[in-house]
Design a protein around this motif. Structure first.
Motif, PDB file in Angstrom:
ATOM      1  N   MET A   3      30.115 -16.780  47.531  1.00 34.61           N
ATOM      2  CA  MET A   3      28.746 -17.218  47.833  1.00 34.61           C
ATOM      3  C   MET A   3      28.772 -18.538  48.600  1.00 34.61           C
ATOM      4  SD  MET A   3      26.485 -15.040  46.622  1.00 34.61           S
ATOM      5  CE  MET A   3      26.216 -13.802  45.357  1.00 34.61           C
ATOM      6  N   LEU A   4      29.618 -19.461  48.159  1.00 36.15           N
ATOM      7  CA  LEU A   4      29.710 -20.751  48.834  1.00 36.15           C
ATOM      8  C   LEU A   4      30.183 -20.598  50.279  1.00 36.15           C
ATOM      9  CD1 LEU A   4      31.192 -23.212  46.187  1.00 36.15           C
ATOM     10  CD2 LEU A   4      29.025 -23.446  47.409  1.00 36.15           C
ATOM     11  N   SER A   5      31.108 -19.651  50.494  1.00 35.63           N
ATOM     12  CA  SER A   5      31.649 -19.483  51.848  1.00 35.63           C
ATOM     13  C   SER A   5      30.588 -19.005  52.829  1.00 35.63           C
ATOM     14  CB  SER A   5      32.817 -18.498  51.826  1.00 35.63           C
ATOM     15  OG  SER A   5      32.372 -17.172  51.629  1.00 35.63           O
ATOM     16  N   LEU A   6      29.480 -18.435  52.311  1.00 33.31           N
ATOM     17  CA  LEU A   6      28.430 -17.912  53.191  1.00 33.31           C
ATOM     18  C   LEU A   6      27.361 -18.945  53.523  1.00 33.31           C
ATOM     19  CD1 LEU A   6      27.877 -14.368  51.620  1.00 33.31           C
ATOM     20  CD2 LEU A   6      29.300 -15.007  53.551  1.00 33.31           C
ATOM     21  N   THR A   7      27.409 -20.106  52.867  1.00 32.38           N
ATOM     22  CA  THR A   7      26.342 -21.085  53.094  1.00 32.38           C
ATOM     23  C   THR A   7      26.295 -21.549  54.545  1.00 32.38           C
ATOM     24  OG1 THR A   7      27.867 -22.825  52.338  1.00 32.38           O
ATOM     25  CG2 THR A   7      26.322 -21.913  50.720  1.00 32.38           C
ATOM     26  N   ALA A   8      27.465 -21.810  55.133  1.00 28.82           N
ATOM     27  CA  ALA A   8      27.482 -22.278  56.525  1.00 28.82           C
ATOM     28  C   ALA A   8      26.938 -21.218  57.460  1.00 28.82           C
ATOM     29  CB  ALA A   8      28.911 -22.656  56.925  1.00 28.82           C
ATOM     30  N   THR A   9      27.240 -19.953  57.166  1.00 29.29           N
ATOM     31  CA  THR A   9      26.736 -18.858  57.993  1.00 29.29           C
ATOM     32  C   THR A   9      25.221 -18.790  57.947  1.00 29.29           C
ATOM     33  OG1 THR A   9      28.741 -17.551  57.750  1.00 29.29           O
ATOM     34  CG2 THR A   9      26.724 -16.361  58.251  1.00 29.29           C
ATOM     35  N   PHE A  10      24.657 -18.847  56.758  1.00 33.14           N
ATOM     36  CA  PHE A  10      23.205 -18.744  56.624  1.00 33.14           C
ATOM     37  C   PHE A  10      22.511 -19.976  57.201  1.00 33.14           C
ATOM     38  CE2 PHE A  10      24.422 -15.295  54.025  1.00 33.14           C
ATOM     39  CZ  PHE A  10      23.306 -14.474  53.871  1.00 33.14           C
ATOM     40  N   GLY A  11      23.125 -21.129  57.042  1.00 29.22           N
ATOM     41  CA  GLY A  11      22.546 -22.325  57.653  1.00 29.22           C
ATOM     42  C   GLY A  11      22.553 -22.250  59.162  1.00 29.22           C
ATOM     43  N   SER A  12      23.641 -21.691  59.732  1.00 26.97           N
ATOM     44  CA  SER A  12      23.718 -21.589  61.196  1.00 26.97           C
ATOM     45  C   SER A  12      22.687 -20.631  61.753  1.00 26.97           C
ATOM     46  CB  SER A  12      25.127 -21.151  61.614  1.00 26.97           C
ATOM     47  OG  SER A  12      25.362 -19.798  61.279  1.00 26.97           O
ATOM     48  N   MET A  13      22.333 -19.595  60.986  1.00 25.80           N
ATOM     49  CA  MET A  13      21.285 -18.664  61.429  1.00 25.80           C
ATOM     50  C   MET A  13      20.020 -19.419  61.808  1.00 25.80           C
ATOM     51  SD  MET A  13      21.045 -15.374  58.957  1.00 25.80           S
ATOM     52  CE  MET A  13      22.462 -14.521  58.323  1.00 25.80           C
ATOM     53  N   VAL A  14      19.631 -20.299  60.901  1.00 28.53           N
ATOM     54  CA  VAL A  14      18.379 -21.030  61.104  1.00 28.53           C
ATOM     55  C   VAL A  14      18.555 -22.150  62.120  1.00 28.53           C
ATOM     56  CG1 VAL A  14      16.645 -22.476  59.964  1.00 28.53           C
ATOM     57  CG2 VAL A  14      17.541 -20.432  58.818  1.00 28.53           C
ATOM     58  N   TYR A  15      19.620 -22.945  61.966  1.00 31.82           N
ATOM     59  CA  TYR A  15      19.811 -24.107  62.832  1.00 31.82           C
ATOM     60  C   TYR A  15      19.958 -23.708  64.298  1.00 31.82           C
ATOM     61  CZ  TYR A  15      21.656 -28.610  64.421  1.00 31.82           C
ATOM     62  OH  TYR A  15      21.844 -29.796  65.089  1.00 31.82           O
ATOM     63  N   VAL A  16      20.683 -22.623  64.545  1.00 30.96           N
ATOM     64  CA  VAL A  16      20.941 -22.208  65.925  1.00 30.96           C
ATOM     65  C   VAL A  16      19.890 -21.233  66.416  1.00 30.96           C
ATOM     66  CG1 VAL A  16      22.598 -21.098  67.489  1.00 30.96           C
ATOM     67  CG2 VAL A  16      23.410 -22.608  65.658  1.00 30.96           C
ATOM     68  N   PHE A  17      19.692 -20.130  65.700  1.00 30.69           N
ATOM     69  CA  PHE A  17      18.897 -19.033  66.244  1.00 30.69           C
ATOM     70  C   PHE A  17      17.412 -19.141  65.923  1.00 30.69           C
ATOM     71  CE2 PHE A  17      23.219 -17.473  66.206  1.00 30.69           C
ATOM     72  CZ  PHE A  17      23.303 -16.859  67.447  1.00 30.69           C
ATOM     73  N   GLN A  18      17.035 -19.874  64.905  1.00 31.03           N
ATOM     74  CA  GLN A  18      15.610 -20.101  64.658  1.00 31.03           C
ATOM     75  C   GLN A  18      15.132 -21.378  65.325  1.00 31.03           C
ATOM     76  OE1 GLN A  18      13.872 -19.467  60.653  1.00 31.03           O
ATOM     77  NE2 GLN A  18      13.120 -21.576  60.776  1.00 31.03           N
ATOM     78  N   ASP A  19      15.905 -22.449  65.158  1.00 32.36           N
ATOM     79  CA  ASP A  19      15.475 -23.745  65.689  1.00 32.36           C
ATOM     80  C   ASP A  19      15.947 -24.007  67.111  1.00 32.36           C
ATOM     81  OD1 ASP A  19      14.368 -24.077  63.198  1.00 32.36           O
ATOM     82  OD2 ASP A  19      16.008 -25.298  62.423  1.00 32.36           O
ATOM     83  N   GLY A  20      16.935 -23.232  67.593  1.00 32.35           N
ATOM     84  CA  GLY A  20      17.329 -23.320  68.997  1.00 32.35           C
ATOM     85  C   GLY A  20      18.356 -24.379  69.332  1.00 32.35           C
TER      86      GLY A  20
END
Length: 747
Positions: A565-582
């Motif tokens: 679960m911890l290993s996926l935190t960076a992935t889920f954060g990048s979804m928003v930081y990169v692809f939602q916020d641009g």
């Protein structure tokens, strides 16, 4: 595994011949799979919004337009010009004659309303409703759009049907480009890893078998269920990446055995019983992680699950059966054509062992820093906002995306994306009596510009336009319906709030059903959220059971779940930081930022990435367990286990990351997001988690790592995987080989 090992050695020619034959048949059978794949599958087919779509098409012969044509006159001629009007009317009549067209209405046939004319007056709309499900109306659009041309008109075509047509085209182009990019890069990396050109080519051969098997599996699935066009890209990458990963692990173990002085037959047998067992176990864990997608009702998830499970097992079986036969055939020639220093060098204390020992000397500070860093990287996901895929997933040069953007800039979005409200059982006669108060009530809701129904148009609580002949379309024997027009973007928070307000509004003459794009998003997120706990529970329980069978420990499975679960935190954060916020667009390539991410991506990303994390967990635990059985020393076992797998895991992470990162070159935002996210998940898991957190946690737990309650211990002794395995003798084995000479396997 002994039987497989014996087969690989004694019948290697037969095994390889059958493998080549099966691969050739798979390639032939799956060659045309692209033509049978479908777009869509993102919605729950049993949801209220999807039932509304079906009812509108079946009972009323209408529905929200899924093909939109922006029409303007050639040479700058006005919409009211006779030549332009005649051509536009002729186009409408021609469209109505096409098979698969439910309805076609335009600016010219509907009395030239301002709502169907652009703000600058240069363009008018032709709204077409195509029949059938997503696959059917995509096929209709592909067939009729090339026939729409008229020398007197400029046409720009968009809508969900045409978007799906272009998504299919771009997806096929992306897959071909990814394969052309990844093959040479992977070969170079394998040469760098192994130092031998022969050893480097072998994983690519296994990967090629996995790829052709993928197409055959998906072709077979299309016979019984809709298969998403994205399934081909995702399962091909997954199968190729895991095939190379598994091959790397098997070949490395085989070369280790040869370097230790074993003959070829013994090296193959030991490799199959140790690395082969680990690969099979890893394949099962990844497949079970993907099976969590089956609890969701959307065929987008289901088709990726079916295809992914099949290709993962194919990759594992090929690596355990066909690959050992090839290694038995090659023997020491697997090390031929050395061009670099070999990947494995025997050292008393290598980098990974020193790293593990250093971490275990200071486990608490390491855990605190790494866990804090991962939670920080994952924090942007707390502000995630969700939508469904539309034309903005396409590249900037896509005609459908350009036409849709022109619509947003120059037309009222509410006219092409109204909210339909069905009132079942209220037919024509009753509707004219009971609908006016309800329509007036709906027209007073915040954000509602107008409500159209059989008795006319309502705004601000009163009738503002009398009915026209076109108003008859709002009634049928089965009931009646209303069209709620709003200026809100369907996938925006305001659009979702309006759907909730319409569903909650009182005064309806009967229980109503609400549809439209905004309602589809609401229903999809509800269906996903409702079933997500079940998927998480399945993943956690199956992970615990499998790792308990694998290790006989209670603590290790729990530790694995937490760290995965911890290993996926960076992935889920990048979804928003990169692809939602641009942010960081320069790093991943150009895409449209909508301020939202697709609602299906976190679920898909979790199931795939969790399975890949388990892949590395099993690889690492296999060697740690093997060393622990030999020495009984927890810290030494962790250090040596990481030393023997660290290079393989890091190399595997680079290779499988290379496969996934090619998705970043995709023109489709969904594939770009998936590729970047999975690459990040693999890299973080193979470095920060397996290299730092696992040694730290296992040091803190000490001998408790291997503890289980007496009842579970007895259960494992009876049903778990055996700790020791005797090799199957052949003619060269000395008679009377006893159990004391058996090999310790990696369990």
């Amino acid at each position: 595994m002994n039987v497989i090992a014996q087969l690989a050695v004694a019948r290697r020619g037969l095994v390889l011949t059958l493998t080549v034959l099966v691969a050739a048949l798979a390639a032939f059978y799956g060659a045309g799979v692209q033509q049978h794949l479908a777009n869509g599958g993102f919605q729950d087919p049993s949801s209220e919004s999807m039932r509304v779509d079906d009812t509108l098409a079946r009972d009323f012969g209408t529905g929200a337009p899924n093909l939109v044509v922006v029409v303007s006159g050639r040479g700058g001629k006005a919409l009211e010009d006779r030549e332009v009007a005649d051509a536009a009317n002729g186009l409408v009549e021609r469209v109505r004659t096409f098979a698969g067209v439910v309805s076609a209405d335009s600016y010219w046939t509907e009395g030239r309303p301002a709502s169907l004319r652009s703000k600058d007056g240069a363009s008018g709309l032709l709204l077409v409703r195509l029949s059938g499900d997503e696959g059917a109306y995509q096929a209709t659009a592909k067939r009729i759009v090339p026939q729409l041309g008229d020398d007197r008109l400029n046409l720009r075509v968009t809508g969900i049907a045409q978007t799906y047509v272009e998504v299919e085209r771009v997806s096929a182009e992306d897959l071909l480009r990814a394969e052309l990019i990844v093959a040479p890069i992977t070969l170079v990396l394998l040469v760098l890893i192994f130092g031998s050109l022969v050893a480097a080519v072998v994983p690519l051969a296994v990967g090629a078998i996995s790829v052709v098997s993928t197409t055959a599996v998906l072709q077979l699935l299309t016979e019984v269920t809709p298969v998403s066009v994205f399934a081909l890209n995702v399962t091909t990458a997954l199968g190729l990446g895991l095939a190379i990963d598994y091959s790397l692990f098997v070949i490395s173990r085989f070369r280790d055995e040869l370097a230790a002085g074993a003959d070829v037959s013994s090296a193959v047998r030991t490799t199959v019983r140790t690395a082969g067992m680990t690969v099979m176990f890893s394949g099962v864990t990844v497949a079970l992680s993907l099976s969590a997608l089956l609890v969701f009702p959307m065929y987008f998830f289901r088709s990726i699950a079916y295809g992914g499970i099949a290709v993962v097992l194919v990759a594992a079986l090929t690596s355990v059966v066909a690959l050992p036969a090839l290694l038995a055939l090659l023997g020491h020639r697997v090390n031929r054509l050395d061009v670099f220093v070999r990947f494995r060098r025997p050292t008393a204390s290598g980098f990974w062992q020193r790293l593990a020992l250093g971490v275990m000397r200071r486990p608490i500070p390491i855990v605190t820093v790494i866990v804090g860093l991962l939670l920080l990287l994952g924090s942007p996901f707390l502000s995630a906002s969700f939508s469904l895929a539309d034309d903005r997933v396409l590249p900037a040069a896509s005609p459908a995306r350009q036409a849709a953007q022109y619509l947003r800039d120059n037309f009222d979005a509410g006219e092409t994306n109204p909210i339909p409200v069905i009132v079942p059982g209220v037919g024509d006669a009753d509707a004219r009596q009971v609908l006016p108060p309800y329509a007036a009530k709906l027209s007073t809701l915040p954000g509602v510009r107008r409500v159209d129904t059989v008795t006319g148009s309502y705004a601000g609580g009163r009738l503002v336009a009398p009915p026209t002949p076109a108003s008859d379309r709002f009634t049928a024997k089965a009931g009646s319906w209303l069209s709620v027009v709003s200026p809100f973007e369907p996938y925006s928070p305001k659009g979702r709030a309006l759907v909730a307000a319409v569903r909650a509004a009182d005064g309806a003459p009967a229980p109503v059903q609400v549809g439209g794009q905004a309602a589809q998003l609401v229903d999809t997120t509800h269906a996903t959220g409702e079933r997500l706990p079940i998927a998480l529970l399945i993943t956690a329980v199956m992970t615990f059971i499998l790792l308990f069978i694998f290790t006989g420990s209670v603590l290790i499975p729990m530790k694995a779940i937490v760290l995965n679960m911890l290993s996926l935190t960076a992935t889920f954060g990048s979804m928003v930081y990169v692809f939602q916020d641009g942010h960081l667009k320069w790093l991943v390539g150009e895409f449209v930022t909508t301020g939202m991410i697709d609602a299906t991506m976190p679920v898909l990303m979790f199931c795939i990435a969790f399975g890949l994390s388990m892949d590395y967990e099993v690889f690492l635990l296999s060697r740690i367990r093997e060393e622990y059985l030999r020495s009984g020393d927890n810290e030494r076992s962790v250090a040596l286990g990481l030393e023997k797998t660290g290079r393989v895991m890091s190399a595997g992470a680079v290779l499988i990351g290379t496969v996934f990162v090619t998705f970043a070159s995709s023109g489709l935002t969904l594939l770009k997001l998936l590729g970047v996210g999975l690459t990040l998940a693999v890299v973080v898991d193979a470095t920060l988690v397996r290299g730092l957190l696992v040694p730290a946690f296992m040091r803190l737990a000490g001998r408790a790592n291997w503890w289980a309650p007496p009842l579970l211990r007895r259960l494992h002794d009876r049903f778990g995987l055996s700790e020791y395995s005797e090799p199957m003798p052949d003619e060269s084995d000395a008679p009377g080989l006893g159990a004391e000479n058996g090999d310790v396997v990696s369990l």
